[in-house]
Design an enzyme around this catalytic site. Structure first.
Site: not given
Lengths: 398, 380
Positions: A244, A384-385
């Site tokens: 993914e 994104n963290e």
């Protein structure tokens, strides 16, 4: 060091271009380039064309009907198909569940599901996230209890992209509550038409229906739909997530979006001059184009490093963060470029085939909805963290 | 020095807050937004009955001569409720333009109704090519008999679909983008030759583009001196910027509250996500942006109704630049802090986010005002 494609790679690129020029339907390309809605039928039509060419399953070995392209060839394909406005394949079947079935599935599962993915007979969706299990995916609670030759599934999945079109869902379910969270998860293939499954739309802030909630109430799933071993699903899930993550950076899409932005900024005026020639706005475009140039080379470096085989590591997490930030910046600039016309929501112009006068620019209507919709880029596929956590742990050892 | 509202101002803000709390649930707002009118006629009526639409007007019109601070008190609460009534367009801008430029007959004809809310005004100052430069006017007003005939197009007129009177700019002389030669006209909504293309806006309002095709107007339609409207427009959009700062601060307050609440109650990895430092720091950054915006809103309010000066221009450009940026920051970071739930139609955060981003597209975005500000810098 040599940053050029080989002769063979250049020949491949020509072949790809010739194919796209000849076979990509114009109406579909126009929708993709103008950020307009794609229907289920559009996706299926393009998939059929790709399947006939033998180019649909770019990640599969040849024995199952895949192309077995090298990483560079896949990259050329991504780049060129974005440039020509080909839709990205809906990944859940061909690029997500299929690699898992190929690596961990039984022979029967391979025989049954892979041809149906290639032919488009099955439309898959992903049953990973739950209301209480987002970034902390392993805390998922959807329960599967073995009863004879079946599992009985109860629980809820959410953010199920295009689940309204799907007839199959692959799910992470809890089969063991006695062990550590990651060790009690299994990977089940479930027919969406089984009694007890309800799909409820989630409308996003731009008014679109793209994601869904899927409810399971005493859903009977044949035991042969278990992939691999019971309680080992987390391993398969992680394998799938690496698939993914590659491609989430969307470099090709960003390049196409940048062209779209430059078109808008060339046609919109500021003080009588094209906006793209304005000092302030021109610099904003230049800055994102430069950032994209760097990210594109980072992407190529990752591709070259796995050219000999294997999967990219945590570097792809960095690229996901930068790539999605760049795409969001391009969307932000497109919204800025249309100025006051970002405010009207002109729904009739969102679909291709609108034959009235455009309120402002022919490409303006989808711009602000797209900006809001693409806030998802930094949230999905591992926020994104979470990607930064992966980098700090895997690469930096922190 | 005292940054607090005085007793009267605080009472005013409390009145609006009570009304909004009573009438403006999130669900009701969606209903109002989807109605044909596009907002709540009933809520608008109540704003009038409580004297809130009269706030900036003089006592003889039922108002109390409120200035920037009072207008912001109202707008902040309307922003907190995400209200979609045309207060900014009708009361602040429409009423403001007529108050400043109108002759006594025009004031008498329109201001009383605007102050009670019985008459709604909308304002058409932008055009398809104008971007945010309100001197970029191509709509022409040609002399015809003792009146005028107007041709052209005004862009994104919020509330223009249902206003009783339209205030539009048109060029009576000069070239595109000349400040000289712009005039203002009062056009009854049912004047012949006006076509509308009506649309909802992405942040829940309704508006339209106005197509003016040989609209015949009498001499009494000219608002203010012929060709001298640029200064009036600049001054009144300055007042509107201050009002918009108030609305933005109200919306940002709620957006920050919702995000903080979510960080405390949403659990992942066995703890509230507010325990993660990356989210703590982001929340602190959001609050800092809100404080910056609050400060600039206060400063903007203090000059909104002062005579025009370079200092006033500088402050209003700076204020709009700050709220444009802070609004977008709080929207984007708030969505990110929420995750997917922050992007759903059913949850009110997304609607605050959309309004805040769109405030940056009204009356000039942060780039536009940065350029204005920079143009006023001088070598020392």
């Amino acid at each position: 060091m040599n940053l050029n494609y080989t002769t063979e790679e250049l020949a491949f690129r020509d072949e790809v271009r010739a194919f796209l020029e000849k076979k990509l339907p114009e109406d579909i390309a126009a929708k993709v380039k103008g950020f307009r809605r794609l229907s289920k039928e559009d996706h299926q039509r393009w998939q059929k064309i790709l399947s006939e060419q033998g180019w649909y399953a770019t990640h599969w070995p040849e024995e199952y009907g895949g192309v077995n392209w090298s990483p560079v060839q896949k990259h050329i394909w991504d780049e060129e198909s974005s440039r020509y406005g080909a839709p990205r394949s809906v990944p859940f079947g061909v690029n997500m569940v299929a690699p898992v079935i190929i690596k961990f599935g039984t022979e029967e599962q391979k025989q049954r599901y892979l041809p149906r993915i290639l032919s488009g007979e099955d439309w898959w969706c992903q049953g990973y996230s739950e209301p209480g299990a987002g970034s902390d995916l392993a805390s998922l609670k959807t329960r599967a209890v073995r009863e004879g030759d079946h599992y009985i599934v109860n629980g809820q999945k959410t953010w199920t992209t295009l689940g309204q079109h799907a007839n199959m869902i692959f799910c992470l379910v809890r089969t063991n509550t006695e062990v550590k969270a990651q060790e009690g998860i299994s990977f089940l293939l479930i027919d969406m038409n089984t009694p007890g499954i309800t799909v409820r739309p989630i409308i996003t802030l731009d008014g679109e229906h793209e994601v869904n909630e899927v409810f399971f109430e005493d859903v009977k799933v044949p035991a042969e739909n278990l992939v691999g071993e019971e309680d080992k699903g987390w391993t398969y899930a992680k394998y799938l997530l690496t698939y993914e993550r590659t491609g989430l950076a969307g470099i090709g899409i960003s390049k196409a979006a940048l062209e779209h932005l430059k078109g808008l900024a060339s046609r919109r005026l500021k003080n009588g001059k094209p906006l793209i020639e304005d000092a302030t706005f021109g610099q904003r475009i230049a800055q994102v184009e430069i950032d994209l140039m760097a990210a594109a080379i980072s992407n190529l470096r990752i591709i070259a490093s796995v050219e000999g085989g294997g999967m990219p590591g945590a570097e792809s997490s960095m690229l996901k963060v930068r790539g999605t930030e760049i795409r969001q910046t391009i969307n932000d600039l497109a919204r800025r470029a249309i100025g006051p016309y970002a405010i009207p929501f002109v729904e009739e112009e969102l679909d291709l085939g609108y034959d009235g006068d455009f309120l402002s620019d022919e490409n303006a209507a989808p711009v602000a909805p797209q900006y809001f919709n693409n806030r998802k880029l930094s949230i999905f596929g591992g926020s994104n963290e979470i990607q930064k956590n992966i980098v700090s742990k895997m690469i930096l050892g922190l | 020095m005292d940054f607090r509202l005085n007793e009267e101002q605080q009472m005013l803000q409390d009145t609006v807050a009570r009304l909004v709390r009573g009438e403006y649930s999130f669900e009701k707002r969606l209903e109002y937004s989807e109605s044909e009118l596009g907002f709540s006629a009933d809520f608008w009526k109540q704003l009038g009955e409580l004297g809130l639409t009269a706030v900036p007007f003089p006592e003889e019109l039922g108002g109390f001569g409120g200035t920037g601070v009072e207008v912001q008190s109202v707008m902040t609460e309307l922003g907190r409720g995400l209200c979609i009534e045309p207060y900014l367009q009708s009361v602040v801008l429409g009423g403001g333009l007529i108050s400043q430029a109108g002759n006594s007959e025009q004031k008498e004809q329109w201001l009383g109704g605007i102050a009670t809310g019985e008459v709604r005004a909308a304002v058409g100052l932008q055009e398809p090519q104008s971007f945010y430069n309100l001197n970029d006017v191509e709509t022409r007003a040609e002399k015809s008999g003792d009146g005028y005939v107007l041709n052209g197009r005004k862009a994104v007129v919020i509330g223009g679909h249902c206003a009783d009177v339209l205030v539009v700019s048109a060029r009576t002389s000069g070239d595109s983008r000349d400040a000289d030669g712009i005039s203002l006209f009062l056009i009854p909504a049912d004047a012949e030759g006006i076509e509308r293309r009506t649309y909802p806006t992405i942040d829940g309002f309704k508006g339209c583009d106005l197509f003016l095709n040989n609209v015949q107007l009498g001499p009494d339609a000219l608002l203010g001196d012929e060709g001298k409207a640029a200064e009036v427009i600049e001054y009144q959009t300055g007042r509107a910027i201050s009002a918009l700062c108030g609305e933005a601060v109200g919306a940002m307050e709620v957006a920050c509250d919702l995000t903080l609440e979510y960080l405390k109650q949403r659990k992942q990895f066995g703890v509230p996500i507010g325990r993660f430092q990356v989210l703590q720091h982001r929340m602190v950054d959001m609050m800092s942006e809100l404080e910056q915006a609050r400060s600039m809103a206060i400063l903007a309010a203090s000059v909104a109704d002062e005579p025009q000066s370079d200092e006033r221009r500088r402050i209003l450009a700076a204020a709009k630049n700050v709220i444009g940026r802070s609004g977008q920051f709080i929207s984007e970071q708030g969505i990110q802090s929420h995750g997917g739930i922050g992007m759903t139609w059913e949850y009110n955060f997304a609607h605050y986010a959309k309004r805040l981003v769109m405030i940056n597209h009204q009356l000039g975005d942060d780039d536009f005002h940065l350029e204005r500000y920079a143009a006023m810098l001088q070598a020392s």
